[in-house]
Design an enzyme around this catalytic site. Structure first.
Site, short mmCIF file in Angstrom:
data_model
loop_
_atom_site.label_atom_id
_atom_site.label_comp_id
_atom_site.label_asym_id
_atom_site.label_seq_id
_atom_site.Cartn_x
_atom_site.Cartn_y
_atom_site.Cartn_z
N ARG A 1 0.88 -1.17 0.00
CA ARG A 1 0.00 0.00 0.00
C ARG A 1 0.92 1.22 0.00
NH1 ARG A 1 -5.50 0.90 1.74
NH2 ARG A 1 -5.83 2.95 2.68
N HIS B 1 -7.02 1.17 -6.93
CA HIS B 1 -7.35 0.43 -5.71
C HIS B 1 -8.11 -0.84 -6.12
CE1 HIS B 1 -7.87 -0.46 -1.63
NE2 HIS B 1 -8.56 0.57 -1.20
N CYS C 1 -16.29 3.14 -0.08
CA CYS C 1 -15.15 2.30 0.33
C CYS C 1 -14.73 2.54 1.78
CB CYS C 1 -13.99 2.50 -0.63
SG CYS C 1 -13.33 4.18 -0.66
N ASP D 1 -16.70 8.53 -2.65
CA ASP D 1 -15.56 8.41 -1.75
C ASP D 1 -15.38 9.78 -1.09
OD1 ASP D 1 -13.34 7.48 -0.40
OD2 ASP D 1 -12.12 7.14 -2.19
N GLN E 1 -10.27 -3.04 -3.62
CA GLN E 1 -11.55 -2.46 -3.23
C GLN E 1 -12.63 -2.76 -4.26
OE1 GLN E 1 -12.38 -0.59 -0.29
NE2 GLN E 1 -14.37 -1.16 -1.14
N ARG F 1 -14.13 -7.32 1.48
CA ARG F 1 -12.69 -7.19 1.27
C ARG F 1 -11.99 -8.45 1.76
NH1 ARG F 1 -10.09 -2.17 1.14
NH2 ARG F 1 -8.20 -3.43 0.90
#
Length: 312
Positions: A108, A135, A264, A224, A138, A292
């Protein structure tokens, strides 16, 4: 002696074909059902996951660490200060060393080029846990969540409301691979950058100046935070610019009657989403967050073991 086979990586969503994604979603269903029945399934015993975090994380760390443990392996957490990356050691050298000691690496980090350089010198699969550009883990979870609730996403319409960030970019890639459409509405100056998003064309997305029109008839509405990690200095400016891009009950009424809402997380109620939406009956954000765990277990299983026969 034959040359070593290059490992399969998951650095952006289009690294996987439509068939591979369909396989992952089916394995996710199988793995999740056993998890819910408290049945032990540990195909990755004696395997080790290294998690390298240059950006803070809650869901990514918990889902990968818990997932690897549930599959019978172990996970090692490395923050930037725990590695020589923070002291200037070349990424290529770190990759060469770490990948000789573990079986899979999740990173990450900031620029996509960092993870690409690491993967180019890794002997084991590398997973993108988030970069500034993409991402993919996700969106794996998001699409699986849609399939769980509504069936195939092919031919459906997803409305993205807000910043054209890494999550938005990955939705756009997913639309190209899986054959659905994305309506994107951003404030002026925050539009999609096709090259940054890694798009080949515009067949699967359309941009709207009016967020209400983007949401009209959509099967899924998602958003988001207005200020992603790394842009905190712009927070007050973004609050002003994004003021009209809140997903509220009025916007959801314009979407399809059975539209879902996703986010998310973490979410800021009263900014990008109204509390009545994220906590309302169309919201599936908590299932989305849980998934996830399950999609990433299917992903790690596939990267390490290849296709496994699904038995009931």
């Amino acid at each position: 002696m034959s040359a070593a086979v290059a490992p399969k990586h998951f650095l952006q969503l289009r690294d996987f074909s439509r068939d591979e994604l369909a396989y992952l979603f089916e394995r996710t269903r199988w793995i999740k059902e056993r998890f819910k029945r408290y049945e032990i399934y540990q195909p990755l015993r004696d395997r080790t996951l290294a998690m390298v975090f240059e950006k803070a994380s809650t869901r990514t760390r918990v889902s990968f660490e818990a997932g690897m443990n549930q599959l019978g392996g172990i996970a090692i957490n490395l923050n930037r200060g725990d590695t020589q990356l923070g002291r200037g050691e070349p990424i290529e050298d770190v990759a060469r060393v770490i990948s000789r000691m573990v079986d899979v690496v999740m990173i990450r980090t900031f620029e996509q080029t960092i993870i690409e350089r690491f993967a180019a010198h890794s002997r084991v699969p590398v997973i993108n846990g988030l970069t500034n550009e993409y991402h993919p883990c996700q969106i794996l979870a998001d699409i699986y969540t849609y399939i769980e609730h509504r069936g195939s996403i092919q031919g459906k319409t997803v409305a993205w409301i807000g910043d054209s960030n890494n999550v938005c970019n990955t939705w756009l890639q997913a639309a190209e691979v899986l054959g659905f459409n994305v309506h994107v509405s951003t404030p002026p100056g925050y539009e999609v950058e096709p090259e940054r998003a890694g798009l080949y064309g515009t067949d699967h997305y359309e941009e709207f100046g009016d967020p209400m029109e983007a949401a009209r008839g959509a099967d899924l509405v998602t958003t988001d935070v207005w200020t992603s990690m790394g842009f905190e200095a712009e927070n007050e400016e973004r609050k002003r610019d994004f003021e009209d891009w809140q997903v509220d009950a009025e916007m959801m009424r314009l979407a399809s009657p059975d539209a879902l809402f996703m986010h998310c997380l973490p979410a800021h109620r009263g900014e990008e989403v109204a509390g009545e939406v994220i906590d309302g009956p169309q919201s599936v954000v908590w299932e989305e967050a849980e998934n996830r765990l399950h999609t990433q277990k299917a992903l790690m299983e596939y990267l390490l073991l290849g296709k496994v026969a699904t038995t009931e």
